[in-house]
Design a protein around this motif. Sequence first.
Motif, PDB file in Angstrom:
ATOM      1  N   GLY A 169     -48.058  41.698  39.396  1.00  0.00           N
ATOM      2  CA  GLY A 169     -47.652  42.012  40.761  1.00  0.00           C
ATOM      3  C   GLY A 169     -48.724  41.860  41.814  1.00  0.00           C
ATOM      4  N   TRP A 170     -49.822  41.221  41.490  1.00  0.00           N
ATOM      5  CA  TRP A 170     -50.873  40.974  42.477  1.00  0.00           C
ATOM      6  C   TRP A 170     -50.439  39.846  43.404  1.00  0.00           C
ATOM      7  N   THR A 171     -50.862  39.913  44.664  1.00  0.00           N
ATOM      8  CA  THR A 171     -50.499  38.933  45.678  1.00  0.00           C
ATOM      9  C   THR A 171     -51.683  38.018  45.960  1.00  0.00           C
ATOM     10  N   GLU A 172     -51.425  36.718  45.910  1.00  0.00           N
ATOM     11  CA  GLU A 172     -52.487  35.758  46.213  1.00  0.00           C
ATOM     12  C   GLU A 172     -52.823  35.806  47.701  1.00  0.00           C
ATOM     13  N   ALA A 173     -54.116  35.869  48.004  1.00  0.00           N
ATOM     14  CA  ALA A 173     -54.582  35.841  49.389  1.00  0.00           C
ATOM     15  C   ALA A 173     -55.060  34.449  49.780  1.00  0.00           C
ATOM     16  N   GLY A 174     -55.437  33.637  48.790  1.00  0.00           N
ATOM     17  CA  GLY A 174     -55.906  32.291  49.085  1.00  0.00           C
ATOM     18  C   GLY A 174     -56.806  31.776  47.986  1.00  0.00           C
ATOM     19  N   THR A 175     -57.167  30.510  48.113  1.00  0.00           N
ATOM     20  CA  THR A 175     -58.034  29.865  47.133  1.00  0.00           C
ATOM     21  C   THR A 175     -59.233  29.264  47.850  1.00  0.00           C
ATOM     22  N   ILE A 176     -60.392  29.430  47.253  1.00  0.00           N
ATOM     23  CA  ILE A 176     -61.629  28.878  47.798  1.00  0.00           C
ATOM     24  C   ILE A 176     -62.115  27.785  46.848  1.00  0.00           C
ATOM     25  N   PRO A 177     -62.242  26.539  47.341  1.00  0.00           N
ATOM     26  CA  PRO A 177     -62.709  25.471  46.454  1.00  0.00           C
ATOM     27  C   PRO A 177     -64.197  25.647  46.119  1.00  0.00           C
ATOM     28  N   ASP A 178     -64.569  25.192  44.918  1.00  0.00           N
ATOM     29  CA  ASP A 178     -65.980  25.175  44.498  1.00  0.00           C
ATOM     30  C   ASP A 178     -66.681  26.522  44.698  1.00  0.00           C
ATOM     31  N   TYR A 179     -65.985  27.608  44.429  1.00  0.00           N
ATOM     32  CA  TYR A 179     -66.519  28.945  44.690  1.00  0.00           C
ATOM     33  C   TYR A 179     -67.555  29.383  43.664  1.00  0.00           C
ATOM     34  N   ALA A 180     -67.275  29.115  42.387  1.00  0.00           N
ATOM     35  CA  ALA A 180     -68.180  29.580  41.326  1.00  0.00           C
ATOM     36  C   ALA A 180     -68.230  28.547  40.213  1.00  0.00           C
ATOM     37  N   ALA A 181     -69.355  28.507  39.544  1.00  0.00           N
ATOM     38  CA  ALA A 181     -69.504  27.602  38.404  1.00  0.00           C
ATOM     39  C   ALA A 181     -68.849  28.218  37.176  1.00  0.00           C
ATOM     40  N   ASP A 182     -68.204  27.363  36.381  1.00  0.00           N
ATOM     41  CA  ASP A 182     -67.672  27.827  35.113  1.00  0.00           C
ATOM     42  C   ASP A 182     -68.822  27.964  34.120  1.00  0.00           C
ATOM     43  N   THR A 183     -68.521  28.274  32.882  1.00  0.00           N
ATOM     44  CA  THR A 183     -69.581  28.531  31.897  1.00  0.00           C
ATOM     45  C   THR A 183     -70.445  27.308  31.636  1.00  0.00           C
ATOM     46  N   GLU A 184     -69.924  26.124  31.950  1.00  0.00           N
ATOM     47  CA  GLU A 184     -70.686  24.882  31.743  1.00  0.00           C
ATOM     48  C   GLU A 184     -71.408  24.434  33.008  1.00  0.00           C
ATOM     49  N   GLY A 185     -71.287  25.213  34.101  1.00  0.00           N
ATOM     50  CA  GLY A 185     -71.982  24.891  35.340  1.00  0.00           C
ATOM     51  C   GLY A 185     -71.202  24.026  36.312  1.00  0.00           C
ATOM     52  N   VAL A 186     -69.932  23.745  36.011  1.00  0.00           N
ATOM     53  CA  VAL A 186     -69.096  22.929  36.883  1.00  0.00           C
ATOM     54  C   VAL A 186     -68.449  23.835  37.932  1.00  0.00           C
ATOM     55  N   LEU A 187     -68.565  23.457  39.213  1.00  0.00           N
ATOM     56  CA  LEU A 187     -67.957  24.260  40.268  1.00  0.00           C
ATOM     57  C   LEU A 187     -66.443  24.197  40.188  1.00  0.00           C
ATOM     58  N   ARG A 188     -65.818  25.363  40.292  1.00  0.00           N
ATOM     59  CA  ARG A 188     -64.367  25.497  40.182  1.00  0.00           C
ATOM     60  C   ARG A 188     -63.830  26.328  41.351  1.00  0.00           C
ATOM     61  N   PRO A 189     -62.554  26.153  41.667  1.00  0.00           N
ATOM     62  CA  PRO A 189     -61.950  26.999  42.702  1.00  0.00           C
ATOM     63  C   PRO A 189     -61.690  28.412  42.182  1.00  0.00           C
ATOM     64  N   THR A 190     -61.648  29.344  43.118  1.00  0.00           N
ATOM     65  CA  THR A 190     -61.368  30.743  42.813  1.00  0.00           C
ATOM     66  C   THR A 190     -60.197  31.205  43.674  1.00  0.00           C
ATOM     67  N   THR A 191     -59.305  31.960  43.065  1.00  0.00           N
ATOM     68  CA  THR A 191     -58.173  32.531  43.774  1.00  0.00           C
ATOM     69  C   THR A 191     -58.435  34.005  44.024  1.00  0.00           C
ATOM     70  N   LEU A 192     -58.201  34.425  45.265  1.00  0.00           N
ATOM     71  CA  LEU A 192     -58.364  35.828  45.658  1.00  0.00           C
ATOM     72  C   LEU A 192     -56.998  36.506  45.623  1.00  0.00           C
ATOM     73  N   PHE A 193     -56.991  37.750  45.164  1.00  0.00           N
ATOM     74  CA  PHE A 193     -55.752  38.536  45.064  1.00  0.00           C
ATOM     75  C   PHE A 193     -55.962  39.914  45.669  1.00  0.00           C
ATOM     76  N   HIS A 194     -54.841  40.546  46.041  1.00  0.00           N
ATOM     77  CA  HIS A 194     -54.868  41.943  46.501  1.00  0.00           C
ATOM     78  C   HIS A 194     -53.618  42.651  46.011  1.00  0.00           C
ATOM     79  N   LYS A 195     -53.728  43.994  45.971  1.00  0.00           N
ATOM     80  CA  LYS A 195     -52.597  44.807  45.516  1.00  0.00           C
ATOM     81  C   LYS A 195     -52.803  46.247  45.958  1.00  0.00           C
ATOM     82  N   LYS A 196     -51.720  46.917  46.240  1.00  0.00           N
ATOM     83  CA  LYS A 196     -51.746  48.368  46.416  1.00  0.00           C
ATOM     84  C   LYS A 196     -51.774  48.968  45.023  1.00  0.00           C
ATOM     85  N   PRO A 197     -52.616  49.959  44.749  1.00  0.00           N
ATOM     86  CA  PRO A 197     -52.670  50.532  43.400  1.00  0.00           C
ATOM     87  C   PRO A 197     -51.352  51.169  42.997  1.00  0.00           C
ATOM     88  N   LEU A 198     -51.171  51.332  41.673  1.00  0.00           N
ATOM     89  CA  LEU A 198     -49.954  51.938  41.121  1.00  0.00           C
ATOM     90  C   LEU A 198     -49.711  53.331  41.683  1.00  0.00           C
TER      91      LEU A 198
END
Length: 169
Positions: A140-169
């Motif tokens: 039930g988390w809501t996507e706020a957006g995606t940022i390209p090349d935000y963080a490197a994966d375990t092999e050092g390749v830059l990947r996009p990251t998706t931001l989410f938000h939610k009201k707690p249970l």
Amino acid sequence: MTRLSAAGLLAAGRSLADLVCDAVEGGSSIGFLAPLDPAEAAAWWEGLAPEVAGGRTAVWAARDGDRILGTVQLRFGGMPNGRHRAEVAKLIVHRDARGRGLGRRLLETAEREAAASGISLLVLDTQTGSPAERLYRSAGWTEAGTIPDYAADTEGVLRPTTLFHKKPL
């Protein structure tokens, strides 16, 4: 789930380091590059102890005896205008324990505890297209957006990251 004190975090350091190393070895993008030295992982957890002792971060662990199979953190907002929110971070499940609902239970624990602490908004980020992203969407988390090349994966390749938000249970 057990909420770890700063002393409990330090005592569980080796098991937590093993968990992080397993996640990185399995390709999970949790802030570290492969190969991850277990001593580096343990030092990272030890460095978190002052945050836990000061109440700025809460850490939960799911155990099977002395072995930690999963963990999740809540990082509380520190600035006066952000004390109503917290970040869900380092939701990690050992590869041996995946597929049994442990990740969802850890996430629900963080959400419940956030609400009990007066938190009215949760945020998180995850590698776009990862299994974690599917978990957050199904919880039930809501996507706020995606940022390209935000963080490197375990092999050092830059990947996009998706931001989410939610009201707690």
